[in-house]
Scaffold this motif. Sequence first.
Motif, mmCIF file in Angstrom:
data_model
loop_
_atom_site.group_PDB
_atom_site.id
_atom_site.type_symbol
_atom_site.label_atom_id
_atom_site.label_comp_id
_atom_site.label_asym_id
_atom_site.label_seq_id
_atom_site.Cartn_x
_atom_site.Cartn_y
_atom_site.Cartn_z
ATOM 1 N N PRO A 33 0.837 -1.213 0.000
ATOM 2 C CA PRO A 33 0.000 0.000 0.000
ATOM 3 C C PRO A 33 0.867 1.256 0.000
ATOM 4 O O PRO A 33 2.033 1.215 0.419
ATOM 5 C CB PRO A 33 -0.797 -0.124 1.312
ATOM 6 N N PRO A 34 0.335 2.382 -0.476
ATOM 7 C CA PRO A 34 1.137 3.616 -0.518
ATOM 8 C C PRO A 34 1.720 4.024 0.824
ATOM 9 O O PRO A 34 2.774 4.663 0.880
ATOM 10 C CB PRO A 34 0.132 4.656 -1.027
ATOM 11 N N ASP A 35 1.047 3.662 1.914
ATOM 12 C CA ASP A 35 1.572 4.029 3.236
ATOM 13 C C ASP A 35 2.662 3.075 3.718
ATOM 14 O O ASP A 35 3.229 3.259 4.807
ATOM 15 C CB ASP A 35 0.456 4.097 4.271
ATOM 16 N N SER A 57 10.224 2.320 -2.496
ATOM 17 C CA SER A 57 10.738 1.304 -3.420
ATOM 18 C C SER A 57 11.555 0.260 -2.671
ATOM 19 O O SER A 57 11.517 -0.934 -3.001
ATOM 20 C CB SER A 57 11.586 1.953 -4.518
ATOM 21 N N GLY A 58 12.311 0.697 -1.663
ATOM 22 C CA GLY A 58 13.074 -0.237 -0.847
ATOM 23 C C GLY A 58 12.181 -1.143 -0.032
ATOM 24 O O GLY A 58 12.462 -2.339 0.134
ATOM 25 N N LYS A 59 11.089 -0.600 0.479
ATOM 26 C CA LYS A 59 10.126 -1.405 1.229
ATOM 27 C C LYS A 59 9.507 -2.476 0.333
ATOM 28 O O LYS A 59 9.341 -3.630 0.731
ATOM 29 C CB LYS A 59 9.012 -0.508 1.795
ATOM 30 N N MET A 242 3.435 -13.583 -5.567
ATOM 31 C CA MET A 242 3.115 -12.716 -4.436
ATOM 32 C C MET A 242 1.649 -12.314 -4.490
ATOM 33 O O MET A 242 1.118 -11.987 -5.563
ATOM 34 C CB MET A 242 4.003 -11.470 -4.471
ATOM 35 N N PRO A 243 0.949 -12.348 -3.336
ATOM 36 C CA PRO A 243 -0.465 -11.964 -3.337
ATOM 37 C C PRO A 243 -0.653 -10.550 -3.860
ATOM 38 O O PRO A 243 0.136 -9.643 -3.562
ATOM 39 C CB PRO A 243 -0.853 -12.063 -1.855
ATOM 40 N N GLU A 244 -1.701 -10.354 -4.638
ATOM 41 C CA GLU A 244 -1.998 -9.020 -5.163
ATOM 42 C C GLU A 244 -2.619 -8.161 -4.073
ATOM 43 O O GLU A 244 -3.222 -8.651 -3.127
ATOM 44 C CB GLU A 244 -2.953 -9.124 -6.360
ATOM 45 N N LEU A 245 -2.434 -6.840 -4.243
ATOM 46 C CA LEU A 245 -3.036 -5.919 -3.281
ATOM 47 C C LEU A 245 -4.552 -5.977 -3.408
ATOM 48 O O LEU A 245 -5.104 -6.080 -4.499
ATOM 49 C CB LEU A 245 -2.572 -4.480 -3.569
ATOM 50 N N GLU A 246 -5.224 -5.891 -2.258
ATOM 51 C CA GLU A 246 -6.685 -5.819 -2.284
ATOM 52 C C GLU A 246 -7.117 -4.436 -2.760
ATOM 53 O O GLU A 246 -6.577 -3.424 -2.332
ATOM 54 C CB GLU A 246 -7.250 -6.104 -0.884
#
Length: 248
Positions: A33-35, A57-59, A242-246
């Motif tokens: 998520p953006p946060d 990007s590192g996260k 990898m699971p997609e973002l909801e």
Amino acid sequence: MTHDLKWSDAPPGEIRDQVAVWIVRAPAGQRLPPDGSPPDWLDEKERSRLAAIPQHSGKEAYAFAHWALRSVLGSSLSCPPRSVGFLRQPCPGCGGAHGRPAIRDPDRGGEPPEFSMSHSGDHVAIAVAEATIGIDIESHPTPESVAGYLPFLHPREQQWLGGRPDDELVRDFARLWTRKEAMAKATGQGMAAVMNRLDLTGQPLGWRVRQLIAPPGYEASFAVPASVHLEVTMHDELPYPMPELEQV
């Protein structure tokens, strides 16, 4: 589509230790998520490390690498990736809890596999083996970065790299660095034990270090005990994506 590659360094008739290697590229698009909030499958220590990474990007690179490791080990253990947890073995040098990583709950029938993981840029390298192993992948550095690290290498390594043009210098330095990182991970002693104390232009005593085929702009190596005869299978896709973002 997968493009698996298999090779062996074992003499005819020798017993071979199976090694599976994944070198995979993170998928395009957002993976957090953006946060930057952590996925629920990361453990407490991983969430703390994720929070300490300043750039988004590192996260995202960190999260993908740790999902990739769970994907590979979940497939190896025949369990859901989300259920794979980790601990640290004692350091062989000081006994502290910062040695080689291990699977937290290995009681799944038989000995748990050995493993190692590395990530650089948008690529992750993972090795799973029956024997002790360390793996590393690195993107090519700038000539300026190489110049900054050269004085910290073993004198014979400095001599080996000396006089190369910039394109060869960054390639060969990256190859050498992956050998050092792979050895540091295989021994569990960290880079301080191999940085300027161990000449890795050749094979270290008691160990074998092998270069891997890596994507353009990257180098990769792994290290195993010298007594191990290998049969290596290389993969370029994860068992579980990898699971997609909801979508909100």
